[in-house]
Each structure stands twice: as structure tokens, then as C-alpha cells.
Motif scaffolding. Structure first.
Motif, PDB file in Angstrom:
ATOM      1  N   THR A 175     -40.225  18.986   3.249  1.00 11.80           N
ATOM      2  CA  THR A 175     -39.033  18.147   3.339  1.00 11.80           C
ATOM      3  C   THR A 175     -39.425  16.682   3.480  1.00 11.80           C
ATOM      4  OG1 THR A 175     -38.868  18.454   5.720  1.00 11.80           O
ATOM      5  CG2 THR A 175     -37.610  19.979   4.352  1.00 11.80           C
ATOM      6  N   ARG A 176     -38.690  15.859   2.779  1.00 11.05           N
ATOM      7  CA  ARG A 176     -38.966  14.415   2.715  1.00 11.05           C
ATOM      8  C   ARG A 176     -39.028  13.796   4.112  1.00 11.05           C
ATOM      9  NH1 ARG A 176     -34.923  13.027  -0.375  1.00 11.05           N
ATOM     10  NH2 ARG A 176     -36.133  13.163  -2.273  1.00 11.05           N
ATOM     11  N   ARG A 177     -38.049  14.054   4.927  1.00 10.44           N
ATOM     12  CA  ARG A 177     -37.997  13.438   6.252  1.00 10.44           C
ATOM     13  C   ARG A 177     -39.228  13.795   7.074  1.00 10.44           C
ATOM     14  NH1 ARG A 177     -33.000  13.827  10.510  1.00 10.44           N
ATOM     15  NH2 ARG A 177     -33.887  12.400  12.027  1.00 10.44           N
ATOM     16  N   GLU A 178     -39.621  15.060   7.041  1.00 10.66           N
ATOM     17  CA  GLU A 178     -40.783  15.494   7.821  1.00 10.66           C
ATOM     18  C   GLU A 178     -42.083  14.899   7.283  1.00 10.66           C
ATOM     19  OE1 GLU A 178     -40.680  17.077  10.784  1.00 10.66           O
ATOM     20  OE2 GLU A 178     -38.512  16.822  10.548  1.00 10.66           O
ATOM     21  N   TRP A 179     -42.282  14.875   5.950  1.00 11.08           N
ATOM     22  CA  TRP A 179     -43.546  14.310   5.454  1.00 11.08           C
ATOM     23  C   TRP A 179     -43.584  12.811   5.690  1.00 11.08           C
ATOM     24  CZ3 TRP A 179     -41.287  15.580   0.241  1.00 11.08           C
ATOM     25  CH2 TRP A 179     -41.043  14.451  -0.538  1.00 11.08           C
ATOM     26  N   GLN A 180     -42.426  12.144   5.639  1.00 13.79           N
ATOM     27  CA  GLN A 180     -42.436  10.707   5.907  1.00 13.79           C
ATOM     28  C   GLN A 180     -42.757  10.431   7.371  1.00 13.79           C
ATOM     29  OE1 GLN A 180     -38.664   9.448   4.198  1.00 13.79           O
ATOM     30  NE2 GLN A 180     -39.614   9.128   2.190  1.00 13.79           N
ATOM     31  N   ARG A 181     -42.246  11.231   8.280  1.00 13.83           N
ATOM     32  CA  ARG A 181     -42.611  11.096   9.703  1.00 13.83           C
ATOM     33  C   ARG A 181     -44.105  11.333   9.886  1.00 13.83           C
ATOM     34  NH1 ARG A 181     -37.926  14.381  13.013  1.00 13.83           N
ATOM     35  NH2 ARG A 181     -36.350  12.744  12.902  1.00 13.83           N
ATOM     36  N   TRP A 182     -44.620  12.376   9.229  1.00  9.98           N
ATOM     37  CA  TRP A 182     -46.047  12.690   9.323  1.00  9.98           C
ATOM     38  C   TRP A 182     -46.882  11.525   8.792  1.00  9.98           C
ATOM     39  CZ3 TRP A 182     -50.003  13.325   5.759  1.00  9.98           C
ATOM     40  CH2 TRP A 182     -51.139  13.993   6.207  1.00  9.98           C
ATOM     41  N   ALA A 183     -46.484  10.988   7.631  1.00 10.00           N
ATOM     42  CA  ALA A 183     -47.234   9.885   7.022  1.00 10.00           C
ATOM     43  C   ALA A 183     -47.257   8.663   7.933  1.00 10.00           C
ATOM     44  CB  ALA A 183     -46.642   9.534   5.656  1.00 10.00           C
ATOM     45  N   VAL A 184     -46.132   8.318   8.527  1.00 12.66           N
ATOM     46  CA  VAL A 184     -46.082   7.181   9.445  1.00 12.66           C
ATOM     47  C   VAL A 184     -46.972   7.458  10.660  1.00 12.66           C
ATOM     48  CG1 VAL A 184     -44.585   5.893  11.032  1.00 12.66           C
ATOM     49  CG2 VAL A 184     -43.831   6.333   8.677  1.00 12.66           C
ATOM     50  N   ALA A 185     -46.913   8.689  11.187  1.00 14.70           N
ATOM     51  CA  ALA A 185     -47.713   9.034  12.370  1.00 14.70           C
ATOM     52  C   ALA A 185     -49.209   8.916  12.117  1.00 14.70           C
ATOM     53  CB  ALA A 185     -47.366  10.446  12.843  1.00 14.70           C
ATOM     54  N   VAL A 186     -49.653   9.221  10.896  1.00 11.60           N
ATOM     55  CA  VAL A 186     -51.084   9.131  10.591  1.00 11.60           C
ATOM     56  C   VAL A 186     -51.455   7.797   9.946  1.00 11.60           C
ATOM     57  CG1 VAL A 186     -51.334  11.643  10.434  1.00 11.60           C
ATOM     58  CG2 VAL A 186     -50.954  10.316   8.333  1.00 11.60           C
ATOM     59  N   GLY A 187     -50.463   6.916   9.801  1.00 12.05           N
ATOM     60  CA  GLY A 187     -50.735   5.580   9.260  1.00 12.05           C
ATOM     61  C   GLY A 187     -50.917   5.533   7.752  1.00 12.05           C
ATOM     62  N   ASP A 188     -50.356   6.494   7.032  1.00 13.47           N
ATOM     63  CA  ASP A 188     -50.478   6.527   5.570  1.00 13.47           C
ATOM     64  C   ASP A 188     -49.152   6.073   4.954  1.00 13.47           C
ATOM     65  OD1 ASP A 188     -50.862   7.020   2.897  1.00 13.47           O
ATOM     66  OD2 ASP A 188     -51.478   9.110   3.141  1.00 13.47           O
ATOM     67  N   LEU A 189     -49.059   4.801   4.635  1.00 12.46           N
ATOM     68  CA  LEU A 189     -47.810   4.214   4.151  1.00 12.46           C
ATOM     69  C   LEU A 189     -47.789   4.030   2.636  1.00 12.46           C
ATOM     70  CD1 LEU A 189     -47.321   1.611   7.026  1.00 12.46           C
ATOM     71  CD2 LEU A 189     -46.525   3.982   6.877  1.00 12.46           C
ATOM     72  N   ASP A 190     -48.449   4.897   1.913  1.00  9.68           N
ATOM     73  CA  ASP A 190     -48.474   4.844   0.457  1.00  9.68           C
ATOM     74  C   ASP A 190     -47.047   4.880  -0.084  1.00  9.68           C
ATOM     75  OD1 ASP A 190     -48.660   5.602  -2.356  1.00  9.68           O
ATOM     76  OD2 ASP A 190     -50.711   6.247  -1.939  1.00  9.68           O
ATOM     77  N   PRO A 191     -46.688   3.953  -0.958  1.00  7.87           N
ATOM     78  CA  PRO A 191     -45.329   3.929  -1.516  1.00  7.87           C
ATOM     79  C   PRO A 191     -44.931   5.217  -2.240  1.00  7.87           C
ATOM     80  CG  PRO A 191     -46.497   1.908  -2.069  1.00  7.87           C
ATOM     81  CD  PRO A 191     -47.491   2.834  -1.420  1.00  7.87           C
ATOM     82  N   LEU A 192     -45.905   5.999  -2.712  1.00  6.75           N
ATOM     83  CA  LEU A 192     -45.566   7.254  -3.395  1.00  6.75           C
ATOM     84  C   LEU A 192     -44.801   8.213  -2.482  1.00  6.75           C
ATOM     85  CD1 LEU A 192     -48.869   8.007  -5.347  1.00  6.75           C
ATOM     86  CD2 LEU A 192     -46.746   7.011  -6.229  1.00  6.75           C
ATOM     87  N   TRP A 193     -44.984   8.077  -1.167  1.00  8.04           N
ATOM     88  CA  TRP A 193     -44.335   8.969  -0.213  1.00  8.04           C
ATOM     89  C   TRP A 193     -42.929   8.473   0.160  1.00  8.04           C
ATOM     90  CZ3 TRP A 193     -48.463  10.627  -1.898  1.00  8.04           C
ATOM     91  CH2 TRP A 193     -49.750  10.428  -1.398  1.00  8.04           C
ATOM     92  N   PHE A 194     -42.671   7.163  -0.081  1.00  9.70           N
ATOM     93  CA  PHE A 194     -41.454   6.538   0.432  1.00  9.70           C
ATOM     94  C   PHE A 194     -40.540   5.912  -0.632  1.00  9.70           C
ATOM     95  CE2 PHE A 194     -44.683   6.345   3.743  1.00  9.70           C
ATOM     96  CZ  PHE A 194     -44.003   6.837   4.845  1.00  9.70           C
ATOM     97  N   ASP A 195     -41.102   5.408  -1.703  1.00 14.69           N
ATOM     98  CA  ASP A 195     -40.356   4.597  -2.673  1.00 14.69           C
ATOM     99  C   ASP A 195     -40.197   5.331  -4.010  1.00 14.69           C
ATOM    100  OD1 ASP A 195     -39.438   2.685  -4.487  1.00 14.69           O
ATOM    101  OD2 ASP A 195     -40.898   1.164  -3.882  1.00 14.69           O
ATOM    102  N   PRO A 196     -38.959   5.791  -4.329  1.00 19.47           N
ATOM    103  CA  PRO A 196     -38.748   6.518  -5.585  1.00 19.47           C
ATOM    104  C   PRO A 196     -39.151   5.727  -6.831  1.00 19.47           C
ATOM    105  CG  PRO A 196     -36.832   6.748  -4.159  1.00 19.47           C
ATOM    106  CD  PRO A 196     -37.740   5.728  -3.521  1.00 19.47           C
TER     107      PRO A 196
END
Length: 169
Positions: A25-46
Motif C-alpha cells: 500500500t502506498r501510504r505504508e511504503w511512503q511511511r517506510w521510505a521516510v522512516a529510512v530516509g529514502d525520499l526517491d521521487p519514484l516512491w512519491f511523485d506520479p
């Protein structure tokens, strides 16, 4: 000759140690990415994801195992820091000390919002080895992750080392 590998554990080579499934799920992977400091736009920006050739934002590749296995409460972790559940709970009474041996993962396809991922972890090998600090057990698992269309998303090879209590002292 004595061995660190009980016969009943040796007989499990080639068998499935664990199966699990989960939804990405998008919300969960985005929370995970922020928690591990991985702010790659592929995870957040369509728009960034589409510009890179994807249909929409995608989950970080390493997130796939968390989508399937979830989070283990701290008070239920083993002394080695793992839950033990995905390893098949292999028991080595003569080699109780555990440590990670390594992991190699190959990613084949991206995961999208609402993908259903199934994991199958098989015990690939259990070998007794001899090193500078004495004998130890090397366990290797092979894991596959497939989506709801039975497409291979990722595969991993993971190993663990089990040592006798007196090893390395």
C-alpha cells in the motif's frame, strides 16, 4: 563424529520454511521510505514515476519483504534480533549463537499500490563449516516474491550462521 546439525534439521533441506502474503500500500511504503530516509521521487511523485517509465508511483524495492512479513514486536524477537518465523524456526542446540550471514536480492518487477505479494522461503542448504574460530553451521534460504498475476517480483538468497556457545571466546 559429532555434528552441530541435528538429523531432523538436516532433513529439512529443500522444504518450505515459510509462506506469507501481504498487500503493498502506498501510504505504508511512503511511511517506510521516510522512516529510512529514502525520499526517491519514484516512491512519491506520479509524474516522476511516469517519466521514468512506470505506470504510477512504485514501492521501494526493499519494502517488499516488510509488506509481506510486517513488523515483529520487540518483546517477541529472539536474542539474535529476528523473529525466527520466516526461517522455519530451525533449532541447533549445539550452536545456539546466531548471526546474519548475508543477503542478496534481485528485483525483477516493481510493486504498485494494492499489489498482493506472496512469499515462499525454502531451505536451500544447511552445511557445517570449519573456520579459524572453530565449527559453525551455515544455513541458506531461497525466497521468491510473486504478485497477484503470478509474476516474479523479486528473489533473495539469505544466509545465517549458527555457532557453538564457546566459539570465538
Amino acid at each position: 563424529m559429532s555434528t552441530l546439525i541435528p538429523d531432523e534439521v538436516a532433513a529439512r533441506v529443500g522444504t518450505v520454511a515459510a509462506r506469507a502474503s501481504g498487500e503493498v500500500t502506498r501510504r505504508e511504503w511512503q511511511r517506510w521510505a521516510v522512516a529510512v530516509g529514502d525520499l526517491d521521487p519514484l516512491w512519491f511523485d506520479p509524474d516522476a514515476a511516469r517519466a521514468a517509465g512506470y505506470d504510477d508511483v512504485i514501492a521501494p524495492p526493499l519494502y517488499v519483504q516488510y509488506a509481506v512479513l510486517g513488523v515483529t514486536p520487540l518483546d517477541t524477537l529472539r536474542p539474535d534480533g529476528s523473529s525466527g518465523a520466516a526461517s522455519g524456526n530451525l533449532s541447533f542446540p549445539l550452536a545456539p549463537r546466531r548471526m546474519a550471514g548475508g543477503e542478496s536480492t534481485t528485483f525483477h518487477l516493481p510493486c504498485y499500490h494494492h499489489d498482493e505479494i506472496a512469499m515462499v522461503r525454502t531451505i536451500a542448504s544447511i552445511e557445517e563449516k570449519h573456520g579459524r574460530s572453530g565449527s559453525f553451521v551455515l544455513v541458506t534460504w531461497r525466497t521468491t516474491y510473486t504478485n497477484q498475476r503470478d509474476q516474479l517480483v523479486a528473489e533473495a538468497s539469505t544466509s545465517m550462521i549458527a555457532r557453538p556457545a564457546e566459539a570465538g571466546r
